[in-house]
Each structure stands twice: as structure tokens, then as C-alpha cells.
Design a protein around this motif. Structure first.
Motif, PDB file in Angstrom:
ATOM      1  N   LEU A 147      -6.063  -4.073   8.514  1.00 18.59           N
ATOM      2  CA  LEU A 147      -4.660  -3.763   8.734  1.00 18.59           C
ATOM      3  C   LEU A 147      -4.263  -2.499   7.987  1.00 18.59           C
ATOM      4  N   LEU A 148      -4.693  -2.378   6.721  1.00 22.59           N
ATOM      5  CA  LEU A 148      -4.325  -1.199   5.935  1.00 22.59           C
ATOM      6  C   LEU A 148      -5.006   0.054   6.437  1.00 22.59           C
TER       7      LEU A 148
ATOM      8  N   SER B  99      -5.004   4.691   2.493  1.00 20.25           N
ATOM      9  CA  SER B  99      -3.994   4.507   1.466  1.00 20.25           C
ATOM     10  C   SER B  99      -4.455   5.125   0.148  1.00 20.25           C
ATOM     11  N   VAL B 100      -3.497   5.609  -0.614  1.00 17.27           N
ATOM     12  CA  VAL B 100      -3.806   6.169  -1.921  1.00 17.27           C
ATOM     13  C   VAL B 100      -3.696   5.101  -3.000  1.00 17.27           C
ATOM     14  N   TRP B 101      -3.103   3.982  -2.624  1.00 15.57           N
ATOM     15  CA  TRP B 101      -3.028   2.846  -3.554  1.00 15.57           C
ATOM     16  C   TRP B 101      -2.778   1.594  -2.745  1.00 15.57           C
ATOM     17  N   ARG B 102      -3.324   0.479  -3.210  1.00 16.51           N
ATOM     18  CA  ARG B 102      -3.084  -0.819  -2.608  1.00 16.51           C
ATOM     19  C   ARG B 102      -3.045  -1.871  -3.703  1.00 16.51           C
TER      20      ARG B 102
ATOM     21  N   GLN C 253       4.603   7.242   1.344  1.00 18.99           N
ATOM     22  CA  GLN C 253       5.078   6.148   2.211  1.00 18.99           C
ATOM     23  C   GLN C 253       4.702   4.817   1.565  1.00 18.99           C
ATOM     24  N   PHE C 254       5.711   4.070   1.118  1.00 19.10           N
ATOM     25  CA  PHE C 254       5.498   2.743   0.537  1.00 19.10           C
ATOM     26  C   PHE C 254       5.620   1.703   1.664  1.00 19.10           C
TER      27      PHE C 254
ATOM     28  N   ALA D 182       0.850  -1.186   0.000  1.00 19.36           N
ATOM     29  CA  ALA D 182       0.000   0.000   0.000  1.00 19.36           C
ATOM     30  C   ALA D 182       0.883   1.232   0.000  1.00 19.36           C
ATOM     31  N   ILE D 183       0.329   2.317  -0.510  1.00 14.58           N
ATOM     32  CA  ILE D 183       1.040   3.595  -0.549  1.00 14.58           C
ATOM     33  C   ILE D 183       0.181   4.613   0.189  1.00 14.58           C
TER      34      ILE D 183
END
Length: 460
Positions: A118-119, A106-109, A164-165, A97-98
Motif C-alpha cells: 500500500l505504501l 516514502s521518506v519515513w514510515r 506529504q503526510f 508515512a511521509i
């Protein structure tokens, strides 16, 4: 019985008396401790190795995501299908996730991300950029490895966007590897410990076999065969077996000495008793001087036999007695006895030459030989000594008397035999010396003296 005595009693009951039992118990106590520390060390090394490998793998995944991402309009875009196939497969155990700074979600997963909880509840573990942060996290009874990598992304206008990756991977596979490794590890360590114990038991039996052989040989000696320890024993036991053989030999010699003393005493007393009996039965006037002389001879014989019957053989641990000093004391005493007969005595003995044994034996040897040299010599006596080896010495006493024919040498060493009957004496001086020297496993020899008389050579 107090507590200390109780503990000592318990320890004495628990500790076996055999050397093999004690060594075996010590091995059984120390071997598990050694194997335990070894197993823990190997387990920790293997676990750390897996964690290090996992960190390196997740770092490569983060670099791959960063390389695949593109920034457009302040948003990061990633391709639908990623190079790492597990990120495209649901429930693969690997997901990513990002997160953008200031945004909770998150902006991406990745397509494999199914653990929304969790995310959703993920919080940043640090704000340092350009560095990877690795660790574990628990969520819903599941444990995951994570690697967080913070980066600044600069757009075409020069504006920096913090992202944040975060890469997650389930610990299940690693835990299965660790469990399988631990099972094999402890199985092998247990087998090795058992093998070492059996091998050590065999080594102990082999190493302690000479002691059992000594014990068996001693039992044979008790039954009457053989008379000494005759086996070939290791160097560590040779001193012990030699000492035992010495004790056995001394005990046998002592028995023989008692037996021979009775025979010698009876034989030695026969002659003076016969003389006394004949004198008493004679019709002539009793010769008082003859009776006194025979009584004195009987007293000398009995004293000598009693002393020799209890005389201890040589002892290697006896005090070292200077021979030169003993000879000088004897010469000083004899010069007073033979004051009417001037005798010149030359002593050539190294000051370091010493006799290991009973001082009375040394004085008996030197005293008898010097007394004969004073008595039969013609005023010139020489005493010399030297070491023959580390445990053997030689003493020679010579005079300038008339000497003795070589045919009489052997006869003179017998009790009661004399070469010159004109001089007073009982004829047991040389035999006394021979008995003492024999008890020290030495030898005595007679020879022609360089001075012209008799030379007595004693080796001890």
C-alpha cells in the motif's frame, strides 16, 4: 373476461370486506415502508457520524506528526517512539508515512506500517497545501481510511521543501461498529413495528367497537327486543343511529297506521251505513238527498283513511315550502267558494318561515282550518305564524265566530264530532289536521281567539 375485469376481480378477492381488515392490511403495507426509510436514515446518519469522527481523529494524528517532525539537511526526522502508541505497534491498524515531492517511496514510515504494498503504490490524491484530503482506499482485499495533508517545510536558509503526510487506518473497527449498530437497529425497528401493529390492532378493535355494538343491537331488534337502538354511541355514529331509529319508528308507525286505518274505517263507516240501511228498510219514501249525503260522507271517509294510511312521516330533507304563499293560495280559493260571505283575512307570517314536508299536507292543514274559520267565523279571520326553534314552527288560525266551550276542545278533535250541526260538513276536518300534525310529531290545540271565536294552534 378482459384484463381489466380480471384485475378488478383479483383486487376484490384480495381486499377484505371488513373495515378492520382493510385498515390492518394498509398498516402492514405502510409500516414496513416507513420503518425501512427510518432505518436507512438512521443508518446513514450513524455511518456519516463515524466517518466524520474518523476524519477528525486522523487530522489530529497528522497534526501530531507535523509537530513532532524536524527538518535537518533537507530531511525530516521523527522520534523513534511517537505519542500515539498504535503508530509504534505493528498490526495495530493505524500507520503513517511521509512522502517528499518527486519521490515515489516514502521518506519515513511508522513502526506500525507493515503494508509495504500500500505504501509503495501510494499516489498523491491532490497537490493543495494546507488542506486535508480524506477518503478510503482498497488494497489486497482490505479497506483503509486515509488522510493526506500537504505542507511546505522551510529550512533555515528560507528554502521550502514540500512534504506529504499520510495517515492510514483500517476500516475494520468502524465496519464492526456499523454491523453491530445495524443489527441492533433493525432488531429494535422490527420489534417496534410488531408492537405498533399489535397496538394499532387493539386501537382499531377499540375504535370500531361502537360499530359492532350497533350491529349487535340491530340483531337484537330483529329478534324483537328492544324496539329501537338504545345504546350510547359516539358522535360520529349518532346521526346514523338516529336515522336508523327514525326508519324503525316510521316502519312501526306505518304498521300501526295500516292497522288503525282498518279499525277507523270500519268504525267510521258504521254510522252512514246504518243510516242508509234504515232508510232503505223504511216503508216511507226513500230520501234521495239523505242517501246522496251519506254516500258522499262514505267517499270522504274512505279517501281520508286511504290517504292517511300511506302518508309518510316528516322528512328533514324535504323541500322547504313557504307557508305564507300557501296560505294566500288557500285564502284566494276559499274567497271564491264563500263569495256570498265577505271575509277579511289578515295574514301575519314571516316570508322566511317555511314548512319542511309534503306540500299536500301543508295545504290540507291550512285548508281545513281556514275552511272552518270561513264557515263558522263572522267575517274576520287572522292567520299568524312564527318559528319556535330551528326545527319547530307554530301556525295559529283565529276567527271571530261564536267559539266553542273549552269542555268541547278534546271532543272536537275526534273524527265525526261537530260543534255546530246546522252547517254542512262531515266532522272530520279537525281530525284530519290532527292526524297530519301527529305524523310530523307535532301538536294541535284549541283556545279562545282574541277575536272572540276559536283559535287553532298547530305546532310542527
Amino acid at each position: 373476461m378482459n384484463n381489466t375485469n380480471i384485475i378488478d376481480h383479483v383486487i376484490q378477492r384480495l381486499v377484505p370486506k371488513s373495515i378492520q381488515g382493510r385498515l390492518l392490511i394498509a398498516s402492514l403495507m405502510s409500516l414496513p415502508i416507513f420503518c425501512g426509510f427510518l432505518g436507512l436514515s438512521l443508518d446513514r446518519a450513524f455511518t456519516n457520524s463515524l466517518r466524520t469522527g474518523e476524519q477528525a481523529q486522523l487530522t489530529l494524528q497528522a497534526y501530531a506528526l507535523i509537530a513532532a517532525a524536524e527538518l535537518e539537511g533537507g530531511q525530516l526526522w521523527l522520534p523513534e517512539q511517537l505519542t500515539e502508541t498504535r503508530l509504534n505497534q505493528p498490526s495495530s491498524g493505524l500507520f503513517a508515512a511521509i512522502y517528499a515531492k518527486g519521490k515515489q517511496h516514502s521518506v519515513w514510515r511508522s513502526n506500525s506500517a507493515l503494508n509495504d504494498q500500500l505504501l509503495t503504490h501510494w499516489t498523491s490524491r491532490g497537490e493543495q497545501y494546507g488542506e486535508a484530503l480524506f477518503g478510503t482506499i482498497n488494497q489486497a482485499n482490505n479497506t483503509f481510511f486515509f488522510l493526506q495533508y500537504n505542507v511546505f517545510w522551510e529550512d533555515s536558509s528560507g528554502t521550502q521543501h514540500p512534504f506529504q503526510f499520510v495517515i492510514f487506518e483500517s476500516t475494520q473497527y468502524i465496519e464492526e461498529q456499523i454491523a453491530a449498530y445495524r443489527k441492533n437497529l433493525w432488531s429494535w425497528l422490527s420489534a417496534i413495528a410488531l408492537a405498533i401493529t399489535l397496538l394499532q390492532l387493539l386501537i382499531m378493535r377499540w375504535g370500531l367497537r361502537p360499530i359492532r355494538e350497533v350491529s349487535n343491537d340491530l340483531k337484537k331488534i330483529q329478534s324483537g327486543r328492544p324496539s329501537i337502538l338504545e345504546g350510547s354511541y359516539p358522535t360520529e355514529l349518532s346521526e346514523l343511529t338516529d336515522s336508523i331509529n327514525t326508519l324503525i319508528s316510521n316502519e312501526a308507525e306505518q304498521r300501526n297506521r295500516y292497522k288503525n286505518t282498518l279499525s277507523d274505517l270500519a268504525h267510521s263507516l258504521k254510522t252512514p251505513l246504518s243510516i242508509m240501511q234504515g232508510s232503505l228498510q223504511s216503508t216511507e219514501k226513500i230520501d234521495q238527498q239523505e242517501l246522496e249525503q251519506q254516500i258522499y260522507r262514505i267517499d270522504q271517509i274512505i279517501s281520508h283513511q286511504l290517504k292517511r294510511s300511506v302518508n309518510a312521516p316528516s322528512n328533514p330533507f324535504s323541500e322547504a315550502i313557504p307557508i305564507e304563499e300557501s296560505c294566500e293560495s288557500v285564502v284566494s280559493a276559499l274567497k271564491k267558494v264563500y263569495r256570498e260571505k265577505p271575509v277579511e283575512v289578515k295574514i301575519s307570517i314571516p316570508p322566511k318561515l317555511k314548512f319542511r314536508g309534503d306540500k299536500g299536507d301543508l295545504l290540507e292543514i291550512v285548508g281545513n282550518l281556514l275552511d272552518n274559520a270561513f264557515k263558522y267565523g263572522r267575517g274576520n279571520v287572522q292567520v299568524s305564524g312564527k318559528p319556535l326553534s330551528s326545527n319547530k314552527i307554530m301556525i295559529t288560525i283565529s276567527d271571530n265566530g261564536p267559539g266553542v266551550d273549552s269542555e268541547q276542545y278534546t271532543q272536537l278533535l275526534k273524527r265525526g264530532e261537530r260543534a255546530d250541526t246546522s252547517q254542512p260538513g262531515q266532522g272530520i276536518g279537525l281530525s284530519v289536521v290532527a292526524d297530519i300534525v301527529s305524523s310530523y310529531r307535532g301538536s294541535i290545540a284549541l283556545a279562545r281567539s282574541p277575536l272572540g271565536g276559536l283559535a287553532v294552534i298547530v305546532q310542527i
